[in-house]
Design a protein around this motif. Structure first.
Motif, PDB file in Angstrom:
ATOM      1  N   VAL A  71       4.194  14.264  -4.242  1.00 51.79           N
ATOM      2  CA  VAL A  71       4.653  13.509  -3.076  1.00 51.79           C
ATOM      3  C   VAL A  71       3.604  12.466  -2.689  1.00 51.79           C
ATOM      4  CG1 VAL A  71       5.167  13.658  -0.598  1.00 51.79           C
ATOM      5  CG2 VAL A  71       6.189  15.307  -2.201  1.00 51.79           C
ATOM      6  N   PHE A  72       2.348  12.873  -2.609  1.00 46.16           N
ATOM      7  CA  PHE A  72       1.293  11.937  -2.232  1.00 46.16           C
ATOM      8  C   PHE A  72       1.254  10.762  -3.206  1.00 46.16           C
ATOM      9  CE2 PHE A  72      -3.039  10.296  -2.444  1.00 46.16           C
ATOM     10  CZ  PHE A  72      -3.252   9.964  -1.124  1.00 46.16           C
ATOM     11  N   GLU A  73       1.239  11.072  -4.497  1.00 52.40           N
ATOM     12  CA  GLU A  73       1.206  10.007  -5.506  1.00 52.40           C
ATOM     13  C   GLU A  73       2.456   9.139  -5.439  1.00 52.40           C
ATOM     14  OE1 GLU A  73      -1.211   8.970  -7.523  1.00 52.40           O
ATOM     15  OE2 GLU A  73      -2.544  10.463  -6.644  1.00 52.40           O
ATOM     16  N   GLY A  74       3.583   9.746  -5.055  1.00 55.58           N
ATOM     17  CA  GLY A  74       4.818   8.992  -4.943  1.00 55.58           C
ATOM     18  C   GLY A  74       4.909   8.135  -3.691  1.00 55.58           C
ATOM     19  N   CYS A  75       3.969   8.302  -2.778  1.00 53.88           N
ATOM     20  CA  CYS A  75       3.974   7.541  -1.522  1.00 53.88           C
ATOM     21  C   CYS A  75       3.063   6.324  -1.551  1.00 53.88           C
ATOM     22  CB  CYS A  75       3.532   8.441  -0.365  1.00 53.88           C
ATOM     23  SG  CYS A  75       4.777   9.635   0.147  1.00 53.88           S
ATOM     24  N   ILE A  76       2.091   6.302  -2.463  1.00 55.23           N
ATOM     25  CA  ILE A  76       1.090   5.234  -2.429  1.00 55.23           C
ATOM     26  C   ILE A  76       1.212   4.317  -3.650  1.00 55.23           C
ATOM     27  CG2 ILE A  76      -0.506   6.617  -1.046  1.00 55.23           C
ATOM     28  CD1 ILE A  76      -2.149   7.070  -3.613  1.00 55.23           C
ATOM     29  N   THR A  77       0.636   3.145  -3.524  1.00 54.13           N
ATOM     30  CA  THR A  77       0.644   2.167  -4.612  1.00 54.13           C
ATOM     31  C   THR A  77      -0.717   2.153  -5.307  1.00 54.13           C
ATOM     32  OG1 THR A  77      -0.182   0.355  -3.263  1.00 54.13           O
ATOM     33  CG2 THR A  77       2.223   0.700  -3.269  1.00 54.13           C
ATOM     34  N   ASP A  78      -0.786   1.404  -6.392  1.00 53.89           N
ATOM     35  CA  ASP A  78      -2.069   1.241  -7.087  1.00 53.89           C
ATOM     36  C   ASP A  78      -3.100   0.576  -6.189  1.00 53.89           C
ATOM     37  OD1 ASP A  78      -1.185   2.499  -9.376  1.00 53.89           O
ATOM     38  OD2 ASP A  78      -0.613   0.630 -10.384  1.00 53.89           O
ATOM     39  N   SER A  79      -2.672  -0.311  -5.303  1.00 54.26           N
ATOM     40  CA  SER A  79      -3.614  -0.952  -4.371  1.00 54.26           C
ATOM     41  C   SER A  79      -4.277   0.083  -3.464  1.00 54.26           C
ATOM     42  CB  SER A  79      -2.902  -1.999  -3.518  1.00 54.26           C
ATOM     43  OG  SER A  79      -2.451  -3.065  -4.310  1.00 54.26           O
ATOM     44  N   THR A  80      -3.511   1.082  -3.062  1.00 55.62           N
ATOM     45  CA  THR A  80      -4.085   2.162  -2.250  1.00 55.62           C
ATOM     46  C   THR A  80      -5.035   3.006  -3.089  1.00 55.62           C
ATOM     47  OG1 THR A  80      -2.091   2.214  -0.911  1.00 55.62           O
ATOM     48  CG2 THR A  80      -3.541   4.120  -0.752  1.00 55.62           C
ATOM     49  N   ARG A  81      -4.650   3.318  -4.312  1.00 53.24           N
ATOM     50  CA  ARG A  81      -5.513   4.105  -5.200  1.00 53.24           C
ATOM     51  C   ARG A  81      -6.865   3.404  -5.395  1.00 53.24           C
ATOM     52  NH1 ARG A  81      -0.533   4.556  -7.324  1.00 53.24           N
ATOM     53  NH2 ARG A  81       0.331   6.645  -7.220  1.00 53.24           N
ATOM     54  N   GLU A  82      -6.851   2.081  -5.486  1.00 54.66           N
ATOM     55  CA  GLU A  82      -8.085   1.308  -5.659  1.00 54.66           C
ATOM     56  C   GLU A  82      -9.042   1.500  -4.485  1.00 54.66           C
ATOM     57  OE1 GLU A  82      -9.383  -0.691  -8.169  1.00 54.66           O
ATOM     58  OE2 GLU A  82      -7.769   0.245  -9.344  1.00 54.66           O
ATOM     59  N   LEU A  83      -8.499   1.757  -3.300  1.00 50.88           N
ATOM     60  CA  LEU A  83      -9.342   1.963  -2.112  1.00 50.88           C
ATOM     61  C   LEU A  83     -10.153   3.247  -2.204  1.00 50.88           C
ATOM     62  CD1 LEU A  83      -6.756   0.971   0.641  1.00 50.88           C
ATOM     63  CD2 LEU A  83      -8.645  -0.428  -0.261  1.00 50.88           C
ATOM     64  N   PHE A  84      -9.725   4.197  -3.036  1.00 48.40           N
ATOM     65  CA  PHE A  84     -10.415   5.478  -3.152  1.00 48.40           C
ATOM     66  C   PHE A  84     -11.607   5.425  -4.083  1.00 48.40           C
ATOM     67  CE2 PHE A  84      -5.907   7.307  -2.543  1.00 48.40           C
ATOM     68  CZ  PHE A  84      -5.988   7.144  -1.174  1.00 48.40           C
ATOM     69  N   LYS A  85     -11.740   4.337  -4.837  1.00 47.49           N
ATOM     70  CA  LYS A  85     -12.835   4.248  -5.813  1.00 47.49           C
ATOM     71  C   LYS A  85     -14.119   3.841  -5.179  1.00 47.49           C
ATOM     72  CE  LYS A  85      -9.857   3.423  -9.723  1.00 47.49           C
ATOM     73  NZ  LYS A  85      -9.504   2.586 -10.807  1.00 47.49           N
TER      74      LYS A  85
ATOM     75  N   TYR B 148       0.800  -1.227   0.000  1.00 50.11           N
ATOM     76  CA  TYR B 148       0.000   0.000   0.000  1.00 50.11           C
ATOM     77  C   TYR B 148       0.834   1.279   0.000  1.00 50.11           C
ATOM     78  CZ  TYR B 148      -3.786  -3.166   1.046  1.00 50.11           C
ATOM     79  OH  TYR B 148      -4.699  -4.185   0.972  1.00 50.11           O
ATOM     80  N   LEU B 149       2.045   1.212   0.566  1.00 54.75           N
ATOM     81  CA  LEU B 149       2.886   2.400   0.689  1.00 54.75           C
ATOM     82  C   LEU B 149       4.260   2.114   0.107  1.00 54.75           C
ATOM     83  CD1 LEU B 149       1.961   3.148   4.392  1.00 54.75           C
ATOM     84  CD2 LEU B 149       1.207   4.460   2.411  1.00 54.75           C
ATOM     85  N   LEU B 150       4.825   3.100  -0.557  1.00 56.90           N
ATOM     86  CA  LEU B 150       6.129   2.913  -1.190  1.00 56.90           C
ATOM     87  C   LEU B 150       7.294   3.233  -0.260  1.00 56.90           C
ATOM     88  CD1 LEU B 150       5.233   4.308  -4.715  1.00 56.90           C
ATOM     89  CD2 LEU B 150       5.519   1.915  -4.028  1.00 56.90           C
ATOM     90  N   THR B 151       7.029   3.976   0.805  1.00 50.60           N
ATOM     91  CA  THR B 151       8.034   4.263   1.822  1.00 50.60           C
ATOM     92  C   THR B 151       7.494   3.737   3.133  1.00 50.60           C
ATOM     93  OG1 THR B 151       8.749   6.253   0.653  1.00 50.60           O
ATOM     94  CG2 THR B 151       9.371   6.083   2.962  1.00 50.60           C
ATOM     95  N   VAL B 152       8.183   2.764   3.698  1.00 49.76           N
ATOM     96  CA  VAL B 152       7.702   2.116   4.928  1.00 49.76           C
ATOM     97  C   VAL B 152       8.879   1.862   5.857  1.00 49.76           C
ATOM     98  CG1 VAL B 152       5.754   0.985   3.774  1.00 49.76           C
ATOM     99  CG2 VAL B 152       7.930  -0.206   3.943  1.00 49.76           C
ATOM    100  N   PRO B 153       8.590   1.703   7.153  1.00 51.93           N
ATOM    101  CA  PRO B 153       9.676   1.300   8.046  1.00 51.93           C
ATOM    102  C   PRO B 153      10.067  -0.146   7.731  1.00 51.93           C
ATOM    103  CG  PRO B 153       7.597   1.327   9.227  1.00 51.93           C
ATOM    104  CD  PRO B 153       7.328   1.874   7.854  1.00 51.93           C
ATOM    105  N   GLU B 154      11.344  -0.405   7.751  1.00 50.29           N
ATOM    106  CA  GLU B 154      11.799  -1.758   7.484  1.00 50.29           C
ATOM    107  C   GLU B 154      12.417  -2.333   8.750  1.00 50.29           C
ATOM    108  OE1 GLU B 154      14.411  -4.176   4.205  1.00 50.29           O
ATOM    109  OE2 GLU B 154      13.464  -2.272   3.711  1.00 50.29           O
ATOM    110  N   VAL B 155      11.915  -3.479   9.166  1.00 51.21           N
ATOM    111  CA  VAL B 155      12.385  -4.146  10.377  1.00 51.21           C
ATOM    112  C   VAL B 155      13.465  -5.151   9.980  1.00 51.21           C
ATOM    113  CG1 VAL B 155      11.685  -5.601  12.323  1.00 51.21           C
ATOM    114  CG2 VAL B 155      10.109  -3.859  11.436  1.00 51.21           C
TER     115      VAL B 155
END
Length: 136
Positions: A122-136, A37-44
């Motif tokens: 920036v917003f578009e660069g932070c989210i994936t297509d899966s996240t965009r699908e949630l807005f429909k 869902y996000l292109l920048t995430v914390p990595e453990v």
């Protein structure tokens, strides 16, 4: 509002301008990987358990093209009671400029427009297509 503010306060100089958008993303559970869902995430570290109960991450990234600084905050928040089977992620985009600020109103509004357009990138660069699908 700027006209009213300017008339009432009579500012001598503009020292900082910015735009800030705080987005709440409701991601469906279960989440296998936040990278879905996000292109920048914390990595453990792979040497640690991979389950997260919460996180807060802040990145400060210079934006040379608009002479500004991006402060990008992400964090988990409690889900709304109306959507208990979601993970709420706050995506906070704060973009501001403190150097080479024009003092003339037309040029100032052009700077705001540049910041607003950059915020959208920036917003578009932070989210994936899966996240965009949630807005429909």
């Amino acid at each position: 509002m700027w006209g009213l503010c300017k008339a009432a306060l009579k500012p001598e100089q503009i020292l900082r301008i910015g735009v800030r958008y705080i987005n709440r993303l409701e991601l469906p559970l279960p989440i296998r990987d936040f990278k879905d869902y996000l292109l920048t995430v914390p990595e453990v570290s792979p040497k640690l358990p991979q389950g997260l109960s919460t996180f807060f991450m802040q990145l400060q990234i210079p934006q040379e093209d608009v002479k500004s600084l991006l402060v990008l905050n992400q964090q988990l928040a409690p889900p709304p009671t109306t959507q208990p089977m979601t993970a709420s992620v706050i995506l906070d985009i704060d973009l501001f400029r403190v150097h080479e600020l024009p003092q003339e109103e037309d040029a100032l509004w052009k700077c705001f427009e540049q910041l607003h357009n950059k915020k959208n990138e920036v917003f578009e660069g932070c989210i994936t297509d899966s996240t965009r699908e949630l807005f429909k």
